[in-house]
Design a protein around this motif. Structure first.
Motif, PDB file in Angstrom:
ATOM      1  N   ILE A  53      -2.652  -0.511   6.479  1.00 36.88           N
ATOM      2  CA  ILE A  53      -3.798   0.369   6.718  1.00 36.88           C
ATOM      3  C   ILE A  53      -4.156   1.074   5.416  1.00 36.88           C
ATOM      4  CG2 ILE A  53      -4.679   2.381   7.959  1.00 36.88           C
ATOM      5  CD1 ILE A  53      -2.836   1.711  10.269  1.00 36.88           C
ATOM      6  N   LEU A  54      -5.401   0.890   4.983  1.00 39.64           N
ATOM      7  CA  LEU A  54      -5.927   1.624   3.835  1.00 39.64           C
ATOM      8  C   LEU A  54      -6.464   2.962   4.326  1.00 39.64           C
ATOM      9  CD1 LEU A  54      -7.871  -1.258   2.052  1.00 39.64           C
ATOM     10  CD2 LEU A  54      -5.742  -0.205   1.258  1.00 39.64           C
ATOM     11  N   GLY A  55      -5.931   4.038   3.786  1.00 43.80           N
ATOM     12  CA  GLY A  55      -6.276   5.369   4.262  1.00 43.80           C
ATOM     13  C   GLY A  55      -5.076   5.979   4.950  1.00 43.80           C
ATOM     14  N   ASP A  56      -4.918   7.292   4.799  1.00 45.05           N
ATOM     15  CA  ASP A  56      -3.681   7.916   5.264  1.00 45.05           C
ATOM     16  C   ASP A  56      -3.899   9.172   6.103  1.00 45.05           C
ATOM     17  OD1 ASP A  56      -4.570   9.651   3.290  1.00 45.05           O
ATOM     18  OD2 ASP A  56      -3.003   9.113   1.843  1.00 45.05           O
ATOM     19  N   PRO A 116      -3.563   8.042  -1.096  1.00 38.78           N
ATOM     20  CA  PRO A 116      -3.224   8.863  -2.252  1.00 38.78           C
ATOM     21  C   PRO A 116      -2.376  10.102  -1.971  1.00 38.78           C
ATOM     22  CG  PRO A 116      -5.467   9.322  -1.556  1.00 38.78           C
ATOM     23  CD  PRO A 116      -4.954   8.231  -0.662  1.00 38.78           C
ATOM     24  N   GLU A 117      -2.150  10.444  -0.688  1.00 42.61           N
ATOM     25  CA  GLU A 117      -1.497  11.715  -0.368  1.00 42.61           C
ATOM     26  C   GLU A 117      -0.011  11.563  -0.078  1.00 42.61           C
ATOM     27  OE1 GLU A 117      -3.030  14.472   2.483  1.00 42.61           O
ATOM     28  OE2 GLU A 117      -5.098  13.900   2.084  1.00 42.61           O
ATOM     29  N   GLU A 118       0.781  12.495  -0.610  1.00 45.60           N
ATOM     30  CA  GLU A 118       2.189  12.612  -0.220  1.00 45.60           C
ATOM     31  C   GLU A 118       2.265  13.208   1.186  1.00 45.60           C
ATOM     32  OE1 GLU A 118       4.873  11.717  -1.831  1.00 45.60           O
ATOM     33  OE2 GLU A 118       4.279  11.467  -3.940  1.00 45.60           O
ATOM     34  N   ALA A 153       1.397   8.558   7.107  1.00 47.44           N
ATOM     35  CA  ALA A 153       2.717   8.189   6.593  1.00 47.44           C
ATOM     36  C   ALA A 153       3.835   8.765   7.466  1.00 47.44           C
ATOM     37  CB  ALA A 153       2.870   8.662   5.157  1.00 47.44           C
ATOM     38  N   GLN A 154       3.596   9.924   8.062  1.00 42.03           N
ATOM     39  CA  GLN A 154       4.628  10.575   8.878  1.00 42.03           C
ATOM     40  C   GLN A 154       5.082   9.715  10.056  1.00 42.03           C
ATOM     41  OE1 GLN A 154       2.912  14.308  10.061  1.00 42.03           O
ATOM     42  NE2 GLN A 154       2.692  15.022   7.944  1.00 42.03           N
ATOM     43  N   VAL A 155       4.223   8.812  10.525  1.00 40.13           N
ATOM     44  CA  VAL A 155       4.551   8.020  11.719  1.00 40.13           C
ATOM     45  C   VAL A 155       4.566   6.518  11.434  1.00 40.13           C
ATOM     46  CG1 VAL A 155       3.626   9.791  13.264  1.00 40.13           C
ATOM     47  CG2 VAL A 155       2.131   7.960  12.469  1.00 40.13           C
ATOM     48  N   HIS A 186       5.990   2.865   9.456  1.00 41.25           N
ATOM     49  CA  HIS A 186       7.219   2.198   9.037  1.00 41.25           C
ATOM     50  C   HIS A 186       7.418   2.323   7.536  1.00 41.25           C
ATOM     51  CE1 HIS A 186      10.428  -0.728   9.024  1.00 41.25           C
ATOM     52  NE2 HIS A 186       9.758  -1.535   8.225  1.00 41.25           N
ATOM     53  N   ARG A 187       6.324   2.158   6.772  1.00 44.74           N
ATOM     54  CA  ARG A 187       6.373   2.268   5.324  1.00 44.74           C
ATOM     55  C   ARG A 187       5.107   2.959   4.832  1.00 44.74           C
ATOM     56  NH1 ARG A 187       7.494  -3.252   2.206  1.00 44.74           N
ATOM     57  NH2 ARG A 187       7.460  -1.745   0.483  1.00 44.74           N
ATOM     58  N   SER A 188       5.175   3.548   3.657  1.00 46.24           N
ATOM     59  CA  SER A 188       3.965   4.094   3.049  1.00 46.24           C
ATOM     60  C   SER A 188       4.014   3.899   1.543  1.00 46.24           C
ATOM     61  CB  SER A 188       3.797   5.586   3.375  1.00 46.24           C
ATOM     62  OG  SER A 188       4.779   6.363   2.722  1.00 46.24           O
ATOM     63  N   THR A 189       2.860   3.674   0.960  1.00 49.20           N
ATOM     64  CA  THR A 189       2.685   3.621  -0.483  1.00 49.20           C
ATOM     65  C   THR A 189       1.731   4.730  -0.878  1.00 49.20           C
ATOM     66  OG1 THR A 189       3.085   1.235  -0.668  1.00 49.20           O
ATOM     67  CG2 THR A 189       1.793   2.267  -2.419  1.00 49.20           C
ATOM     68  N   VAL A 190       2.153   5.583  -1.791  1.00 47.12           N
ATOM     69  CA  VAL A 190       1.302   6.655  -2.298  1.00 47.12           C
ATOM     70  C   VAL A 190       0.779   6.214  -3.659  1.00 47.12           C
ATOM     71  CG1 VAL A 190       1.161   9.077  -2.959  1.00 47.12           C
ATOM     72  CG2 VAL A 190       2.638   8.391  -1.058  1.00 47.12           C
ATOM     73  N   ALA A 191      -0.489   5.860  -3.701  1.00 43.67           N
ATOM     74  CA  ALA A 191      -1.099   5.361  -4.936  1.00 43.67           C
ATOM     75  C   ALA A 191      -2.607   5.444  -4.817  1.00 43.67           C
ATOM     76  CB  ALA A 191      -0.675   3.911  -5.199  1.00 43.67           C
ATOM     77  N   ALA A 192      -3.284   5.358  -5.952  1.00 37.83           N
ATOM     78  CA  ALA A 192      -4.745   5.329  -5.975  1.00 37.83           C
ATOM     79  C   ALA A 192      -5.238   3.991  -5.444  1.00 37.83           C
ATOM     80  CB  ALA A 192      -5.252   5.553  -7.400  1.00 37.83           C
ATOM     81  N   TYR A 193      -6.444   4.007  -4.853  1.00 38.06           N
ATOM     82  CA  TYR A 193      -6.981   2.776  -4.269  1.00 38.06           C
ATOM     83  C   TYR A 193      -7.285   1.713  -5.323  1.00 38.06           C
ATOM     84  CZ  TYR A 193      -7.387   5.454   0.039  1.00 38.06           C
ATOM     85  OH  TYR A 193      -7.113   6.218   1.148  1.00 38.06           O
ATOM     86  N   GLY A 194      -7.347   2.096  -6.593  1.00 43.60           N
ATOM     87  CA  GLY A 194      -7.599   1.129  -7.658  1.00 43.60           C
ATOM     88  C   GLY A 194      -6.350   0.647  -8.367  1.00 43.60           C
ATOM     89  N   ASP A 195      -5.184   1.039  -7.892  1.00 41.23           N
ATOM     90  CA  ASP A 195      -3.918   0.669  -8.547  1.00 41.23           C
ATOM     91  C   ASP A 195      -3.556  -0.774  -8.167  1.00 41.23           C
ATOM     92  OD1 ASP A 195      -1.209   0.309  -9.266  1.00 41.23           O
ATOM     93  OD2 ASP A 195      -0.738   2.427  -8.943  1.00 41.23           O
ATOM     94  N   LYS A 196      -3.886  -1.727  -9.039  1.00 41.77           N
ATOM     95  CA  LYS A 196      -3.732  -3.144  -8.722  1.00 41.77           C
ATOM     96  C   LYS A 196      -2.267  -3.540  -8.490  1.00 41.77           C
ATOM     97  CE  LYS A 196      -8.131  -4.319  -9.085  1.00 41.77           C
ATOM     98  NZ  LYS A 196      -8.683  -5.005 -10.248  1.00 41.77           N
ATOM     99  N   ALA A 197      -1.360  -2.994  -9.280  1.00 47.07           N
ATOM    100  CA  ALA A 197       0.055  -3.339  -9.111  1.00 47.07           C
ATOM    101  C   ALA A 197       0.557  -2.875  -7.748  1.00 47.07           C
ATOM    102  CB  ALA A 197       0.886  -2.719 -10.231  1.00 47.07           C
ATOM    103  N   ALA A 198       0.196  -1.634  -7.364  1.00 47.11           N
ATOM    104  CA  ALA A 198       0.612  -1.120  -6.059  1.00 47.11           C
ATOM    105  C   ALA A 198      -0.051  -1.902  -4.931  1.00 47.11           C
ATOM    106  CB  ALA A 198       0.265   0.367  -5.958  1.00 47.11           C
ATOM    107  N   LEU A 199      -1.322  -2.268  -5.117  1.00 46.43           N
ATOM    108  CA  LEU A 199      -2.030  -3.047  -4.091  1.00 46.43           C
ATOM    109  C   LEU A 199      -1.401  -4.418  -3.901  1.00 46.43           C
ATOM    110  CD1 LEU A 199      -5.718  -2.160  -5.031  1.00 46.43           C
ATOM    111  CD2 LEU A 199      -4.562  -1.528  -2.902  1.00 46.43           C
TER     112      LEU A 199
END
Length: 362
Positions: free
Chosen positions: A12-15, A38-40, A45-47, A49-62
């Motif tokens: 899911i894109l968006g947190d 982008p939010e900690e 993320a609280q509910v 299985h996994r979360s990634t905190v990164a900017a939507y343009g971060d290609k490596a994280a994507l």
């Protein structure tokens, strides 16, 4: 298309809170959710299985995110279309970038709707003070100037009347490409939430009435108190838009009911919507379970309501009333896990159900 069975992984894109309720619905159906935003310590993320905190343009994280999931969807429509195109080369993305390209820009959106033979407010593109003056001559006043991109809950828009100083108005818009919309004399704002599956199956929830306070949704009443002719028309319009935009997922179609009982489309939101929160308690298949079904290639669920409902948003300090709200055993309370209650911030909502033969009361 391949069905993603329970046990699969949904990205899911968006947190925010929509992602939170999507993740809860997905978990109930046996899926694992990986949320990207982008939010900690975000509501989603609280509910999840996994979360990634990164900017939507971060290609490596994507790229790492894409490799961990079977499909990607979104709970926030202002994701860069480049992000969706990058991800789609690695994993199915539903809805696709073209849907966002249309719905992120008010000029493209209204032009798309009009090209389907569906009515909107009159509008004109405005990219300079001279074009604003010309648009006012065409559309007349009062009118509303809105930025073409971004802007929600009343942000990025200015009402223009005969007493407005146009130079000041244009400065307030910071020279952003905009559209001027004719003022609609409406008697009610409604919305229809529609899901469309990978197979093209469409399911629409009933039209609901939306009442706003300070440009933010305050109360939703399900169903909207409108004639059956308008119910059928609103559902027809929403279904046509979902099909023609080639949606896979969910879209909310916000509309005006005019004083002379016509339907005009106002805005599109290609995701679950605030005005559909009542479906958690009011329908066999909530909007959140429905979008999971749609993007995973499953048959769509039954959108018919088994109860009428009123949903009330808890904005800012309204959340402090949670104790009093729980004293009414008929209230269903949902809090979003946000640490700070700021003015205008959606902190939660409460839903109350009514029998089908009862008119919902705010």
């Amino acid at each position: 298309m391949t069905v993603i069975a329970p046990g699969g992984h949904i990205g899911i894109l968006g947190d925010g809170q929509l992602g939170r309720m999507m993740a809860i619905a997905a978990a109930e159906m046996g899926y694992f959710v990986h949320v990207f935003g982008p939010e900690e310590n975000s509501p989603a993320a609280q509910v999840s299985h996994r979360s990634t905190v990164a900017a939507y343009g971060d290609k490596a994280a994507l790229e790492t995110f894409a490799k961990s999931v079977d499909v990607v969807t979104l709970e926030f429509e202002n994701i860069p279309t480049d992000t969706l195109e990058f991800l789609n080369a690695l994993v199915p993305v539903r809805p696709n970038a073209k849907v966002l390209e249309i719905t992120q820009d008010r000029l493209y959106e209204k032009s798309f709707i009009n090209n389907l033979g569906i009515g909107t407010a009159t509008f004109a593109n405005v990219e300079s003070i001279d074009e604003l003056v010309a648009a006012i001559k065409q559309i007349k006043l009062p009118a509303i100037l809105k930025t073409r991109r971004l802007g929600y809950d009343g942000k990025g828009q200015v009402k223009i009347t005969g007493s407005s100083d146009l130079d000041d108005v244009w400065k307030e818009m910071k020279n952003a490409p905009s559209i001027l919309e004719g003022f609609v004399n409406f008697k009610m704002e409604i919305s229809v939430i529609v899901a469309r599956s990978t197979q093209g199956e469409i399911a629409c929830y009933c039209p609901v009435e939306n009442r706003h306070k300070n440009h933010i949704l305050d109360i939703t009443l399900a169903p909207a108190d409108i004639p059956k002719r308008l119910v059928d028309k609103a559902i027809e319009v929403a279904g046509k838009i979902a099909a023609k935009i080639d949606l896979v997922g969910m879209i909310a179609v916000e509309m005006f009911v005019t004083k002379d009982n016509q339907i005009l489309v106002n805005e599109l939101a290609p995701r679950p919507h605030n005005s559909g929160h009542w479906t958690i308690e009011g329908c066999a298949t909530s909007q959140f379970k429905q979008i999971i079904r749609a993007v995973c290639g499953l048959p769509l669920g039954q959108p018919e309501r088994h109860s009428n409902a009123v949903m009330t948003n808890l904005i800012g300090d309204d959340v402090e009333s949670w104790g009093a709200l729980l004293e009414d055993p008929e209230n269903s309370l949902h809090l979003y896990g946000k640490a700070e209650a700021r003015e205008g911030r959606k902190m939660g909502h409460v839903t109350k159900l009514f029998a089908l033969n009862q008119k919902p009361k705010a």
